[in-house]
Structures are given as C-alpha cells and as structure tokens.
Write a protein that holds these residues in place. Structure first.
Motif, mmCIF file in Angstrom:
data_model
loop_
_atom_site.group_PDB
_atom_site.id
_atom_site.type_symbol
_atom_site.label_atom_id
_atom_site.label_comp_id
_atom_site.label_asym_id
_atom_site.label_seq_id
_atom_site.Cartn_x
_atom_site.Cartn_y
_atom_site.Cartn_z
ATOM 1 N N LEU A 255 -6.432 -1.180 6.720
ATOM 2 C CA LEU A 255 -6.108 -2.520 6.239
ATOM 3 C C LEU A 255 -5.920 -3.504 7.393
ATOM 4 O O LEU A 255 -6.313 -4.670 7.291
ATOM 5 C CB LEU A 255 -4.841 -2.461 5.380
ATOM 6 C CG LEU A 255 -4.928 -1.579 4.124
ATOM 7 C CD1 LEU A 255 -3.586 -1.524 3.413
ATOM 8 C CD2 LEU A 255 -6.015 -2.067 3.179
ATOM 9 N N LYS B 257 -2.730 0.100 -3.183
ATOM 10 C CA LYS B 257 -3.481 0.128 -1.922
ATOM 11 C C LYS B 257 -4.936 -0.256 -2.141
ATOM 12 O O LYS B 257 -5.497 -1.081 -1.406
ATOM 13 C CB LYS B 257 -3.382 1.515 -1.287
ATOM 14 C CG LYS B 257 -4.058 1.632 0.071
ATOM 15 C CD LYS B 257 -5.489 2.145 0.011
ATOM 16 C CE LYS B 257 -5.521 3.624 -0.339
ATOM 17 N NZ LYS B 257 -6.917 4.161 -0.237
ATOM 18 N N LYS C 84 -6.865 -3.535 -0.742
ATOM 19 C CA LYS C 84 -8.058 -3.369 0.094
ATOM 20 C C LYS C 84 -9.216 -4.229 -0.419
ATOM 21 O O LYS C 84 -9.893 -4.912 0.369
ATOM 22 C CB LYS C 84 -8.467 -1.892 0.127
ATOM 23 C CG LYS C 84 -9.714 -1.613 0.952
ATOM 24 C CD LYS C 84 -10.056 -0.122 0.906
ATOM 25 C CE LYS C 84 -11.407 0.151 1.553
ATOM 26 N NZ LYS C 84 -11.757 1.592 1.477
ATOM 27 N N PRO D 157 0.807 -1.231 0.000
ATOM 28 C CA PRO D 157 0.000 0.000 0.000
ATOM 29 C C PRO D 157 0.832 1.269 0.000
ATOM 30 O O PRO D 157 0.314 2.344 -0.325
ATOM 31 C CB PRO D 157 -0.821 -0.123 1.291
ATOM 32 C CG PRO D 157 -0.024 -1.012 2.173
ATOM 33 C CD PRO D 157 0.625 -1.998 1.241
#
Length: 334
Positions: A186, A145, A149, A138
C-alpha cells in the motif's frame, strides 16, 4: 471543486465522565471518531472539501453518526449503510501517572463487512485531489485491505496525492496475511509518508534509533525502497506524565531536513486523535504552504487538539495560526 478523500471506520467512543474508571461511574458520554474520519473533519475545519467513505449501521445510531459528519460539511454520498452495528470503543481517561486504557468492540461492526464490490471508486474519486489512508484500515480485515488497495490504485491512475500514515498496531491484525507485506504494497502506491522511526523500522527491517541523523538515514532508505514516496514527516512526543507532553515535528523532503521547536502541553484535556490532527495539519500545510511551514502548522494543530474533549480537532486555521504566532497563553478573547 477538488476534494480530499478519507476512507476508514467510523466508531462511537464511550467514556465515564471526567477521569473516572467504569467501575466508579454509571454515567457516560459518547463521541464519534475514527482515525481517518478525525483527519477528514479536521481538514474540513481548516476549510478543505472532504469526502469520507465508510460503512455505517443502518439504524438511529448510524443516522446520528452521519448527522455528525454532515455537521462538519463532509460529503457522505459514498457511505454505505449496513445491517451490522456501528463499531464501539470504551475509553478510561488517565491522569498524571495513570495511563489511559482502551477496549475495542469492532470485530462484527458495519465496517467489518466492507469489500471492493461495495465501493464505486471511479465515482467516489471523481473530484478527488488527495487521498489519505492509515494502517488501521488494512489491519481490521481482508475486505477492508482489498477495498483500500483498489481505491489507491484508482487514485494513482487519477494522479492524486496519496498520504500514508502506516500506524502499525500488532493487536489489530487477526487475518492470515503478513502486515509488513500488506503495508509495503500500500505504501508503494503512496506519495507522502507520515510516520516515525518505529514504522520505518517495521517496514525496512532495520534498527534505527530516534536521533535526527538516524531519521534522515531511515527516510532516505524508505524513499529508496518506495520510490513513489516524495516526503517523510514525523511527530515526536515526549511524555512527562499522562497530563504533560511536549510535541515537535521533523521532515525529510528528499533534499533537506527541517525540525520544529517543542510545544509544551502542560495540561492535557484529551489525547485521543492528536496524531490525526497532526496528519491533517501536514495535509493542509502541504496544500497551502511550503514544507517548513507545513510541519510548524501540523505541530500547532496537534498541540491544540490536546485541549478539546473527544476524538476530533475542532480548531480552525485561524486558531492554529494564533499558536504559530506565539500566542500560547490561553488568555480570554473578548
């Protein structure tokens, strides 16, 4: 057959031979690696079934990289091919009091164009049981990122175990988002935390020190803030110099604290990828042993990685178990 999923950039490492600086040499050697890939290959060497998801250059270097992954029986069916080049990093290996130095060339790599629309997570996670991610991915760019996710959300829906190694490296974060907020989001989707006091202080905004008491307190606060986290694992490295380190591990599983003894590594062959070897050891350990044996296995896996050139831990489960059994003499096997 259940799979372990790893997601992250594949890099080529280029180094002068031996412990030379680039200015001393015009002969180099190369290796393939990448934080998450190193974990995946190590797990495959331990007998796991691993799929690595990435974006790799659509050229002969990319072909070579995929052949390298296939050599370790990694599932490469979800890898994307890109017109951009493979990411590269340059390493000068230090010795004794001289530290190693790294320079990255990855800003416009094949992985830098990854975005959620390029990965079919439903298909990619079809046989998945465990998903491992690190804070490197990320940090690279927003597309990585967002892709990660989406993968974590899909993995949670499937009830997968998700291990997080948040690895905060300030210099990697170039785009306009707050690293602490990104990593916190996250981690809230994860179940296993593989990280130390520095990472917990960064996430919690605290100033815990490195004592066992502070580790336990930080772990409890981390689990309170991120209730999905069930267990916390930490590797402790004591550096005597560039060539001599000591390694041990500790954990908090929500109920009890466990710690291993130090393993002495008196002559380091290659330090790169040793944290990844530890993470792979934790994952393999938790899938096959109890918590205490898992951290012992991870410590031994980390230690033996220091004896292999390149980014990857080539040890199999038997090799690690030999160290766990107390055989650290390195005597010739016949």
């Amino acid at each position: 057959m259940s799979q372990i999923i790893t997601f992250g950039e594949v890099l080529m490492r280029i180094s002068p031979l031996g412990n030379k600086k680039f200015i001393q040499s015009n002969a180099v050697e190369f290796y393939f690696g990448g934080t998450e890939l190193n974990v995946g290959i190590s797990l495959s060497n331990f007998g796991g079934h691993v799929k690595h998801i990435s974006s790799i250059s659509d050229d002969f270097i990319g072909d070579t990289a995929i052949s390298y992954l296939n050599k370790f029986d990694l599932d490469t069916s979800s890898i994307i091919r890109s017109a951009r080049p493979l990411g590269v990093y340059f390493l000068e290996v230090g010795a004794v009091m001289r530290a190693s130095s790294i320079s990255y060339n990855r800003s416009h790599s094949s992985f830098s164009e990854i975005e959620p629309s390029l990965v079919n997570w439903e298909k990619a996670l079809e046989k998945g049981k465990w998903f491992h991610w690190t804070g490197i991915t990320p940090a690279l760019h927003k597309g990585a990122k967002e892709t990660l996710k989406e993968g974590l959300i899909a993995a949670r829906k499937k009830g997968m175990i998700i291990s997080a190694d948040p690895t905060y490296r300030r210099g990697l974060w170039k785009y306009e988002e707050n690293p602490k907020e990104v990593l916190s989001e996250l981690i809230s989707l994860s179940t296993i935390f593989i990280g130390g006091i520095d990472e917990m202080n960064e996430l919690l905004g605290t100033n815990y020190n490195y004592s066992n008491e502070d580790f336990i307190a930080a772990s409890k606060q981390l689990i309170e803030k991120f209730p999905s986290i069930e267990k916390v694992f930490d590797k402790i490295r004591t550096s005597i110099n560039s060539s001599w380190h000591k390694i041990r591990a500790r954990m908090w599983n929500g109920k009890e604290f466990k710690e291993t003894q130090d393993l002495d590594i008196t002559h380091i062959v290659d330090r790169i990828g040793t944290g990844d070897a530890f993470a792979a050891g934790i994952i393999h350990g938790l899938m096959n042993f109890d918590d205490e044996k898992a951290i012992e296995f991870a410590t031994a896996a980390c230690a033996i990685k220091h004896t292999y050139l390149g980014d990857v831990n080539y040890a199999n489960e038997k090799d690690v178990m030999t160290i766990l059994g107390g055989n650290t003499t390195g005597r010739l096997n016949r």
